[in-house]
Write a protein that holds these residues in place. Structure first.
Motif, PDB file in Angstrom:
ATOM      1  N   LEU A 295       0.735  -1.193  -0.039  1.00  0.00           N
ATOM      2  CA  LEU A 295      -0.002  -0.204   0.050  1.00  0.00           C
ATOM      3  C   LEU A 295       0.659   1.349  -0.079  1.00  0.00           C
ATOM      4  N   MET A 296       1.917   1.225   0.740  1.00  0.00           N
ATOM      5  CA  MET A 296       2.709   2.387   0.839  1.00  0.00           C
ATOM      6  C   MET A 296       3.568   2.587  -0.377  1.00  0.00           C
ATOM      7  N   LEU A 297       4.009   1.467  -1.280  1.00  0.00           N
ATOM      8  CA  LEU A 297       4.323   1.733  -2.493  1.00  0.00           C
ATOM      9  C   LEU A 297       3.367   2.226  -3.476  1.00  0.00           C
ATOM     10  N   ALA A 298       1.955   1.750  -3.240  1.00  0.00           N
ATOM     11  CA  ALA A 298       1.300   2.178  -4.096  1.00  0.00           C
ATOM     12  C   ALA A 298       0.880   3.774  -4.032  1.00  0.00           C
ATOM     13  N   LEU A 299       0.889   4.234  -2.669  1.00  0.00           N
ATOM     14  CA  LEU A 299       0.577   5.595  -2.574  1.00  0.00           C
ATOM     15  C   LEU A 299       1.579   6.563  -2.834  1.00  0.00           C
ATOM     16  N   HIS A 300       2.815   6.135  -2.759  1.00  0.00           N
ATOM     17  CA  HIS A 300       3.867   7.072  -2.467  1.00  0.00           C
ATOM     18  C   HIS A 300       5.080   6.720  -3.483  1.00  0.00           C
TER      19      HIS A 300
END
Ligand code: ADP
Ligand code: MG
Length: 362
Positions: A295-300
């Motif tokens: 999720l962090m990779l997808a967001l940022h």
């Protein structure tokens, strides 16, 4: 001063000057809009790729570098809802690259993608550099006058969508940093350690129970997400021609940053549902949540080159399910909380700050 503050300042300086009335939109969107005749608008974008900053030569086969140089600009044209038509390619390279096979492979990669979308290479410039490869790619596209989709058109109540899935390109970059290489390049016996391993505590997590082969397949597809992005040209054309999107931006810096750009330009805010964000399947396959959170990779994470767009509620039912085999996900809604992006996961809500890539981070 970061690059976005610089661009803001430049925009103000230019804004104070007199404008020819045919510049419909200048600095501040994915591309500029020029109106040569009352019927058609031209959209123009330029992108710089610098060795050591935007790509690493040791991990980037020349043909993929040529592909990416064009892909990033095609993505900006798609982000305007326009059809790409003409390209200009300027580059500097050191003599050893010029005299080796790299030069022709680079151009072949560029032309192959250009052919895919009927784009004509119409000019450019060449220079010899001491050491590093430098590329500037310019693309011009066309759209019916007034149909270009700006970042600034989102209104409260509009629904937020994203094409394809997110996080793959950032994971691909991490893999490159860990030593992974695309197949034609990799040496037998040198297998990169999977994502997250050796990244400190919590790095236990990866691909338990999956075969080495399927892990290798995921690694290869993530490397290609980073090195050989697929610009969403078809979606851009449909959203522009059918006047379906109220606002749009391509995701180059990262969803969090690019949604902030869209909201700031639209004088609006957004609420995003974490569970609705389309995560890259290969990232989920390779990453344990605590080792490297998909999720962090997808967001940022940047460089997915998907399209982020908003649709007025009455037009939602007119959206195609897929274009060129690429689906979309409904991830949230525009509201009136100016320049604020909120993300909701189950019962928990937090402020999503722009966490994407910046060249001159302080
Ligand atoms: P993107 O990521 O979509 O390519 P950028 O963040 O690079 O967009 O640029 C945002 C806006 O600022 C664009 O309209 C671009 O043309 C403009 N811009 C960026 N650098 C410069 C510059 N050196 N001079 C004038 N305009 C610039
Ligand atoms: Mg862009």
């Amino acid at each position: 001063m970061n690059e976005f503050d610089f661009i803001k300042q430049l925009r103000e300086q230019v804004g104070q000057r007199k404008h020819p009335p045919r510049l419909i939109a200048g600095i501040g969107d994915d591309a500029a809009i020029i109106r040569p005749t009352s019927q058609r608008d031209l959209v123009v974008t330029t992108d710089l790729l610098i060795e050591g900053v935007d790509f690493h030569r040791y991990a980037t086969p020349p043909s993929l570098l040529g592909h990416k140089a064009l892909a990033v600009s095609l993505s900006d044209i798609a982000g305007m809802g326009a059809r790409p038509c003409w390209a200009f390619l300027s580059f500097g390279m050191p003599r050893d690259t010029w005299n080796g096979p790299g030069r022709d492979q680079f151009v072949a990669g560029f032309l192959q993608l250009a052919d895919t979308f009927g784009v004509t290479l119409a000019g450019g410039d060449i220079s010899a550099t001491e050491e590093k490869i430098v590329i500037d790619s310019i693309v011009l596209g066309e759209v019916a006058a007034g149909n270009a989709v700006l970042r600034s058109g989102a209104r409260p109540g509009d629904q937020i969508y994203v094409t394809g899935n997110l996080g793959g390109a950032a994971a691909g970059l991490k893999l490159i940093e860990l030593g992974a290489r695309v197949e034609s390049q990799s040496k037998p016996g040198v297998r990169p350690s999977p994502l997250g391993r050796g990244q400190g505590e919590g790095g236990e997590a990866i691909a338990t129970g999956s075969s080495v082969q399927s892990e290798e397949r995921s690694i290869q597809s993530l490397l290609l997400r980073q090195l050989s992005p697929s610009p969403r040209v078809g979606w851009g054309i449909v959203l522009g021609e059918e006047r379906l999107a109220t606002a749009m931006i391509d995701i180059s810096d990262g969803l969090s940053s690019d949604l902030h750009h869209l909201c700031a330009e639209s004088n609006a805010g957004a609420l995003v549902e974490a569970d609705a964000i389309p995560l890259d399947e290969d990232v989920k396959h390779l990453c344990g949540r605590r080792a490297l959170d998909p999720l962090m990779l997808a967001l940022h994470g940047g460089e997915d080159f998907e399209l982020l767009f908003t649709v007025a509620p009455e037009n939602v039912s007119r959206l195609p399910k897929r274009v060129d085999g690429v689906a979309i996900s409904h991830i949230g809604e525009i509201n009136d909380q100016t320049a604020t992006v909120t993300i909701r996961e189950k019962n928990h809500e937090w402020n999503l700050l722009p966490g994407g890539f910046e060249h001159f981070k302080e």
